[in-house]
Design a protein around this motif. Structure first.
Motif, PDB file in Angstrom:
ATOM      1  N   GLN A 180     -31.199 -38.203  -7.265  1.00 36.47           N
ATOM      2  CA  GLN A 180     -32.503 -37.933  -7.887  1.00 36.47           C
ATOM      3  C   GLN A 180     -33.401 -37.140  -6.944  1.00 36.47           C
ATOM      4  OE1 GLN A 180     -33.725 -41.905  -8.780  1.00 36.47           O
ATOM      5  NE2 GLN A 180     -32.176 -42.166 -10.380  1.00 36.47           N
ATOM      6  N   SER A 181     -33.267 -37.406  -5.650  1.00 33.79           N
ATOM      7  CA  SER A 181     -34.094 -36.681  -4.686  1.00 33.79           C
ATOM      8  C   SER A 181     -33.719 -35.209  -4.651  1.00 33.79           C
ATOM      9  CB  SER A 181     -33.943 -37.276  -3.281  1.00 33.79           C
ATOM     10  OG  SER A 181     -34.278 -38.634  -3.299  1.00 33.79           O
ATOM     11  N   VAL A 182     -32.427 -34.926  -4.732  1.00 33.98           N
ATOM     12  CA  VAL A 182     -31.991 -33.531  -4.675  1.00 33.98           C
ATOM     13  C   VAL A 182     -32.553 -32.767  -5.872  1.00 33.98           C
ATOM     14  CG1 VAL A 182     -29.998 -31.998  -4.784  1.00 33.98           C
ATOM     15  CG2 VAL A 182     -29.918 -34.048  -3.349  1.00 33.98           C
ATOM     16  N   LEU A 183     -32.606 -33.439  -7.034  1.00 35.29           N
ATOM     17  CA  LEU A 183     -33.178 -32.795  -8.221  1.00 35.29           C
ATOM     18  C   LEU A 183     -34.696 -32.917  -8.260  1.00 35.29           C
ATOM     19  CD1 LEU A 183     -30.463 -33.966 -10.666  1.00 35.29           C
ATOM     20  CD2 LEU A 183     -31.365 -31.663 -10.733  1.00 35.29           C
ATOM     21  N   ARG A 184     -35.221 -33.680  -7.318  1.00 36.30           N
ATOM     22  CA  ARG A 184     -36.658 -33.987  -7.278  1.00 36.30           C
ATOM     23  C   ARG A 184     -37.143 -34.619  -8.586  1.00 36.30           C
ATOM     24  NH1 ARG A 184     -39.618 -28.822  -5.073  1.00 36.30           N
ATOM     25  NH2 ARG A 184     -41.289 -29.801  -6.246  1.00 36.30           N
ATOM     26  N   ILE A 185     -36.392 -35.610  -9.072  1.00 29.34           N
ATOM     27  CA  ILE A 185     -36.820 -36.335 -10.262  1.00 29.34           C
ATOM     28  C   ILE A 185     -36.886 -37.835  -9.962  1.00 29.34           C
ATOM     29  CG2 ILE A 185     -36.021 -34.678 -11.992  1.00 29.34           C
ATOM     30  CD1 ILE A 185     -33.507 -36.508 -12.240  1.00 29.34           C
ATOM     31  N   VAL A 186     -37.235 -38.191  -8.718  1.00 29.81           N
ATOM     32  CA  VAL A 186     -37.341 -39.602  -8.367  1.00 29.81           C
ATOM     33  C   VAL A 186     -38.451 -40.233  -9.219  1.00 29.81           C
ATOM     34  CG1 VAL A 186     -37.765 -41.226  -6.503  1.00 29.81           C
ATOM     35  CG2 VAL A 186     -36.684 -39.030  -6.024  1.00 29.81           C
ATOM     36  N   PRO A 187     -38.116 -41.315  -9.948  1.00 34.25           N
ATOM     37  CA  PRO A 187     -39.144 -41.909 -10.804  1.00 34.25           C
ATOM     38  C   PRO A 187     -40.200 -42.624  -9.985  1.00 34.25           C
ATOM     39  CG  PRO A 187     -37.164 -43.250 -10.869  1.00 34.25           C
ATOM     40  CD  PRO A 187     -36.841 -42.046 -10.038  1.00 34.25           C
ATOM     41  N   ARG A 188     -41.417 -42.721 -10.552  1.00 25.60           N
ATOM     42  CA  ARG A 188     -42.471 -43.463  -9.885  1.00 25.60           C
ATOM     43  C   ARG A 188     -42.051 -44.912  -9.730  1.00 25.60           C
ATOM     44  NH1 ARG A 188     -47.677 -43.642 -12.772  1.00 25.60           N
ATOM     45  NH2 ARG A 188     -46.167 -44.193 -14.331  1.00 25.60           N
ATOM     46  N   PRO A 189     -42.511 -45.636  -8.743  1.00 26.85           N
ATOM     47  CA  PRO A 189     -43.405 -45.212  -7.679  1.00 26.85           C
ATOM     48  C   PRO A 189     -42.679 -44.637  -6.471  1.00 26.85           C
ATOM     49  CG  PRO A 189     -43.077 -47.572  -7.584  1.00 26.85           C
ATOM     50  CD  PRO A 189     -42.184 -47.057  -8.677  1.00 26.85           C
ATOM     51  N   GLY A 190     -41.525 -43.989  -6.707  1.00 27.40           N
ATOM     52  CA  GLY A 190     -40.763 -43.415  -5.611  1.00 27.40           C
ATOM     53  C   GLY A 190     -41.301 -42.064  -5.179  1.00 27.40           C
ATOM     54  N   ASP A 223     -42.607 -25.646 -10.904  1.00 26.13           N
ATOM     55  CA  ASP A 223     -42.092 -24.769 -11.964  1.00 26.13           C
ATOM     56  C   ASP A 223     -40.762 -24.135 -11.589  1.00 26.13           C
ATOM     57  OD1 ASP A 223     -43.832 -25.187 -13.911  1.00 26.13           O
ATOM     58  OD2 ASP A 223     -44.971 -23.320 -13.695  1.00 26.13           O
ATOM     59  N   GLU A 224     -40.688 -23.705 -10.327  1.00 29.10           N
ATOM     60  CA  GLU A 224     -39.461 -23.065  -9.879  1.00 29.10           C
ATOM     61  C   GLU A 224     -38.342 -24.092  -9.784  1.00 29.10           C
ATOM     62  OE1 GLU A 224     -37.944 -20.261  -6.213  1.00 29.10           O
ATOM     63  OE2 GLU A 224     -39.990 -21.024  -6.205  1.00 29.10           O
ATOM     64  N   MET A 225     -38.719 -25.287  -9.326  1.00 29.92           N
ATOM     65  CA  MET A 225     -37.749 -26.373  -9.214  1.00 29.92           C
ATOM     66  C   MET A 225     -37.174 -26.694 -10.584  1.00 29.92           C
ATOM     67  SD  MET A 225     -36.325 -28.217  -6.984  1.00 29.92           S
ATOM     68  CE  MET A 225     -34.871 -29.070  -7.559  1.00 29.92           C
ATOM     69  N   ARG A 226     -38.045 -26.665 -11.604  1.00 34.79           N
ATOM     70  CA  ARG A 226     -37.591 -27.003 -12.943  1.00 34.79           C
ATOM     71  C   ARG A 226     -36.517 -26.026 -13.422  1.00 34.79           C
ATOM     72  NH1 ARG A 226     -42.258 -26.874 -16.043  1.00 34.79           N
ATOM     73  NH2 ARG A 226     -41.449 -25.038 -17.098  1.00 34.79           N
ATOM     74  N   SER A 227     -36.627 -24.777 -12.993  1.00 34.32           N
ATOM     75  CA  SER A 227     -35.631 -23.808 -13.429  1.00 34.32           C
ATOM     76  C   SER A 227     -34.279 -24.068 -12.732  1.00 34.32           C
ATOM     77  CB  SER A 227     -36.116 -22.392 -13.135  1.00 34.32           C
ATOM     78  OG  SER A 227     -36.106 -22.172 -11.744  1.00 34.32           O
ATOM     79  N   TYR A 228     -34.287 -24.871 -11.658  1.00 34.27           N
ATOM     80  CA  TYR A 228     -33.030 -25.261 -11.007  1.00 34.27           C
ATOM     81  C   TYR A 228     -32.337 -26.382 -11.773  1.00 34.27           C
ATOM     82  CZ  TYR A 228     -33.376 -22.690  -6.593  1.00 34.27           C
ATOM     83  OH  TYR A 228     -33.400 -21.717  -5.644  1.00 34.27           O
ATOM     84  N   ARG A 229     -33.160 -27.285 -12.313  1.00 37.61           N
ATOM     85  CA  ARG A 229     -32.610 -28.482 -12.943  1.00 37.61           C
ATOM     86  C   ARG A 229     -31.824 -28.119 -14.197  1.00 37.61           C
ATOM     87  NH1 ARG A 229     -38.300 -30.954 -12.733  1.00 37.61           N
ATOM     88  NH2 ARG A 229     -38.472 -31.418 -10.508  1.00 37.61           N
TER      89      ARG A 229
END
Lengths: 326, 322, 320
Positions: free
Chosen positions: B51-61, B81-87
């Motif tokens: 999740q960290s690599v995708l930067r989608i760690v859920p709260r409260p993380g 925004d740029e990160m989202r285009s990676y996911r």
């Protein structure tokens, strides 16, 4: 195709329920005492002969089962008999009050539903932010605040103190309420509607936001939300499309139930605002024990609740593909 | 060349009970075109790493430290925004439970085409075409028909195929598979594993297999990263970790049920540590049969013991006759 | 409404019999729950006021003639002052004293209604869920009838009929006078306050029934009554406590509405009764309307906050 069948089955299923409820209410009321005695208790000049005439007129001398069957027969012809006070047909009385209640309740329920969505969603998304704390605090206070007391506060402030809005009724009589100096029937209606509708909206809002916030928090924890994020779907779309459609389910149930129960009116709120609706009519009927009117209103409300439940279940199935109606 | 480099990654969860150090300084690399196993018990930080690599760690993380490079680019410093285009497009993720990772109230078609049109801005019909292609790639029977159906109308194995198709929709370079077979029947498990291996070979995908099942690791992976309580214990090739394993890996290997052996199933004694107050020194020491006083006091560094075999243990050399 | 708020909370997986230490864990969690503690504090304060009401209130309760002392002193209809912190009514009662005496009736309504309603809830919920079959069918049909009943309207009719029967105002039980009409209202409100919750409990019991420890008890030859009492009940107890707290809140609300509409006990001055009495004159003596209203609000709020706190403490999954 399955829909028509389902609706018919559900309608058939309602029959024993309605019969059961009508029998219970009928028995309770008519076993409680002589309605004529109660209705005329405050009239010292009435004679026993007149009472006897009234009993005969309303058919109260027959055995209770006979009375019930007669009532049922009339009920099936959409005839609820006559009020014990003034002898007006119950149908007529109900149709007058019904629309006033419906107007007030529909406005407040729809407003409460619409306003609760942004607040509930935002509170859940910003969980434990100042926005969330403030609105959670307001909504638990709102759930705890007696609705009729809120109405009283409104009247004290906006009618008695500030003189902005009328404190009673649904229409200005004998003259229209001036809004910014303009006297117009529509503005007059709005002015009368403003306070009771606001009070009922706030009450509904408190329940809705609590429910929606809890639902959103639950849904936002689900894997499919993270999966949508992992697929690069923008957060806005995730919240307002993917999460909301799941989280809104309990709210739909509440909406369905509240529309049913709303027809019962909010007796206390309508009384506070002297709103000429079904709830207030019921309070009056109950305090006079005007049995035909009580029976009529009870049956109308019960049927409305059952129909609202049915509509809720159908819309539920329309939203959630996992629920099938047959 | 390394497709992914994770450097001293720290992801903490700020809960009411305290700060949970789910990932606490993890370092590893993933070579392009390779299948890497990310191994550990539940709660070791495997999923949070993905999740960290995708930067989608859920709260409260929150990712609070370290660096992640993808194709040499620092993705932690990218704008959202740029990160989202990676996911989904460059990095994808498959979840453990296919049932809960598909939205129950939308059709398969609408969920999957949305992703295509989001990234490519193409028409609905063109997007549907690509979705059908992906669904046939994972050998979902009758993919066109499937578009109009809802998740609950499929079996668990079929749902996981759909999830794999969703992850591969935009030909990503890196795929994390987070215990993709744990919630499936044994026979279906084998099918899904075979499908993943085949896809990896055919498309030249880089696959990170997150699992606690050493059996799957030996079957699929060339290289293994062993995590314990948010720390890396060992990195090495399959041969290295089987021949001279870290004491924790050794314990994990003993816990694998094997058909060819009648040896009693060993579970690792003790519990996963509390990550709010993790054990001092080596985090594994309270459960380690070889632990000495030094393990309690001193954090063992992750060092190369030869041929890229990395070990974090004070006693490994001595135990392996070094 | 209570049952609605709870539906979400009904789903919890695997729980064994809670040992004493699990209750201790829940208590420790509750102690950290600020709003829950606030609610508990308010409830405790309410109980203390009810116990010491005759010491706290400067004037006695009606029908004691001394309740009208402000009238004889020429202080009827006075706004709040040091002598009368909540002002006086138009007929010459001290509002503060009446609010203080009202706590006793409020607690009586809250506890009485909840005890009866929970008894029905638990008995129906457990027998329906555990015994199943024909009993379940029958009980659920009855529950359905109660769910669609426009209950407040029926409560009003019952209350009115009872008012007209005109019973003796008080029962003397062991030297304590119990208001008869109020007791009837408690019973009526309770009779209409169990249906939704019974369904929630039934759902919990259905889930529990499949658990291994229940199966084990069954295979060891325990009879149904023993299992329901010794195994099922302790496991649904946390749920029952949460429902009970929230039922107290709604009981206080309903009684206030019933009394405000004029269907209350004529011989007891509850907060709702006070509001009814002052409603016509509220443009002049607003304090006689507002203070009892605030008393209702804070009481309901206290129970709701406490209920939320308990629910969070018992279901930590809902909090991060």
């Amino acid at each position: 195709m399955g829909l028509a069948k389902y609706v018919i089955r559900r309608l058939l299923y309602m029959i024993p329920l309605i019969l059961g409820i009508s029998i219970v209410v009928f028995l309770v009321m008519y076993a409680a005492g002589d309605p004529i005695q109660i209705a005329t208790a405050g009239n010292p000049s009435i004679t026993e002969a007149q009472r006897q005439f009234l009993r005969e007129y309303y058919g109260l001398n027959d055995p209770i089962p006979v009375q019930y069957v007669r009532w049922l027969d009339h009920f099936l012809h959409f005839d609820f008999g006559k009020s014990l006070y003034g002898g007006k047909p119950v149908n007529e009385i109900i149709s007058i009050y019904f629309w006033e209640t419906l107007k007030l309740q529909l406005v407040s329920i729809l407003l409460a539903f619409a306003i609760s969505i942004p607040i509930g969603v935002y509170s859940a998304v910003k969980q434990r932010s100042w926005f969330d704390y403030i609105f959670s605090g307001i909504s638990i206070a709102g759930v705890s605040f007696p609705v009729f007391f809120l109405g009283i506060i409104f009247i004290l402030v906006f009618s008695y103190q500030l003189g902005w809005l009328p404190s009673a009724g649904a229409h200005g009589a004998p003259q229209l309420w001036p809004v910014f100096g303009i006297q117009n029937p529509f503005l007059d209606e709005l002015a009368h509607l403003a306070m009771p509708a606001t009070v009922l909206t706030l009450a509904g809002l408190a329940y809705n936001t609590r429910l929606l916030r809890a639902g959103m928090l639950e849904v936002l924890r689900q894997d499919y939300i993270m999966a949508a994020r992992a697929s690069g779907i923008p957060e806005r779309k995730i919240l307002l499309k993917y999460a909301l459609k799941n989280a809104i389910m309990p709210l739909i149930t509440l909406l369905g139930m509240s529309i049913g129960f709303a027809i019962a009116g909010a007796p206390a709120t309508e009384t506070v605002f002297s709103w000429p609706g079904l709830g207030r009519a019921y309070v009056t009927a109950a305090s006079r024990l005007d049995f035909p009117l009580i029976m009529g209103i009870t049956m109308i409300i019960t049927i409305m609740i059952l129909v609202a439940n049915l509509i809720t279940d159908i819309s539920y199935a329309a939203i959630d593909p996992r629920i099938s109606i047959d | 060349m390394d497709l992914l480099q994770v450097n001293d990654l720290k992801t903490y969860f700020f809960t009411e009970a305290g700060v949970v150090k789910a990932v606490d300084g993890i370092t590893f690399n993933v070579e392009k075109g390779c299948t890497v196993g990310l191994v550990g018990e539940s709660g070791s930080g495997k999923s949070v790493t993905a999740q960290s690599v995708l930067r989608i760690v859920p709260r409260p993380g929150k990712i609070i430290g370290g660096k992640i490079f993808f194709n040499g680019e620092d993705i932690l410093s990218k704008k959202e925004d740029e990160m989202r285009s990676y996911r989904g497009k460059k990095i994808s993720l498959i979840f453990q439970d296919p049932t809960s990772s598909l939205n129950p109230v939308f059709t398969i078609g609408s969920q999957l085409t949305e992703i295509v049109s989001q990234h490519k801005g193409v028409k609905k019909s063109d997007a549907a075409e690509e979705v059908i292609k992906a669904l046939s790639l994972v050998r979902l029977p009758d993919p066109e028909e499937a578009l109009n159906r809802y998740p609950h109308q499929f079996s668990g194995g079929m749902k996981q195929r759909i999830c794999i198709a969703r992850a591969l929709l935009l030909n990503p370079e890196l795929l994390f598979a987070d215990e993709p077979t744990t919630n499936l029947d044994v026979t279906i498990q084998a099918q899904i594993i075979n499908l993943l291996m085949e896809l990896q070979k055919n498309i030249g995908l880089t696959l990170v297999m997150i699992t606690h099942d050493m059996g799957i690791v030996t079957q699929m992976c060339k290289c293994v990263v062993v995590l314990y309580a948010g720390n890396v214990m060992e990195i090495g090739s399959i041969e290295q970790i089987f021949q001279m394993p870290h004491p924790y890996t050794e314990a994990l290997l003993k816990a694998v049920p094997r058909l060819d052996q009648t040896r009693k199933l060993v579970s690792i004694p003790g519990n996963i540590p509390n990550l709010i107050n993790p054990p001092s020194g080596c985090r594994f020491h309270p459960r380690c049969q070889y632990a000495i006083d030094r393990c309690k006091d001193e954090i063992p560094p992750l060092i190369d013991v030869g041929d890229g075999h990395m070990i974090s243990c004070h006693r490994w050399r001595e135990l392996n006759g070094g | 409404m209570v049952s609605l708020a709870l539906r979400k909370r009904g789903s919890r997986k695997g729980q064994e019999r809670r040992s004493a230490s699990q209750w201790a864990v829940a208590w420790r969690r509750f102690k950290k729950h600020k709003s829950g503690l606030l609610g508990l504090g308010m409830v405790v304060a309410l109980i203390l006021v009810a116990i010491f009401h005759s010491f706290i209130a400067p004037y006695p309760a009606r029908p004691d003639p001394n309740a009208f002392l402000p009238l004889y002193e020429g202080e009827a209809g006075q706004p709040p002052s040091w002598k009368h912190p909540f002002g006086t009514t138009i007929i010459g009662n001290d509002v503060f004293s009446e609010v203080v005496h009202g706590t006793v009736y409020t607690l009586y309504v809250a506890i009485g209604t909840t005890l009866i309603a929970m008894l029905i809830t638990v008995v129906v919920g457990i027998s329906s869920g555990y015994l199943g079959g024909k009993i379940d069918d029958l009980l659920m049909r009855i529950t359905e009838v109660f769910l669609v009943f426009p209950s407040l309207l029926l409560i009003l009719v019952f209350a009115r009929i009872y008012q007209l029967i005109n019973p003796e105002p008080f029962w003397n039980v062991l030297g304590i006078s119990i208001p008869v009409n109020l007791t009837m209202i408690v019973v009526i409100v309770a009779v209409f306050a169990w249906a939704g919750n019974a369904r929630v409990i039934r759902g919990e019991v259905l889930a529990l029934k499949e658990k291994e420890f229940i199966q084990a008890a069954k295979s060891l030859g325990a009879n149904s009554r023993w299992i329901m009492l010794r195994h099922i009940f302790p496991n649904i107890l946390p749920q029952v406590i949460v429902i009970a707290t929230l039922t107290m809140a709604s009981a206080v609300l309903v009684e206030a509405v019933v009394s405000f509409l004029g269907f209350g006990d004529p011989s007891t001055i509850t907060w709702g009764r006070m509001m009814e009495e002052s409603f016509q004159n509220m443009s002049t003596t607003w304090w006689a309307e507002v203070f009892p209203g605030l008393a209702v609000f804070f009481t309901v709020l206290a129970f709701n906050l406490m209920g939320d706190g308990i629910s969070d403490a018992l279901n930590p999954r809902l909090r991060e």
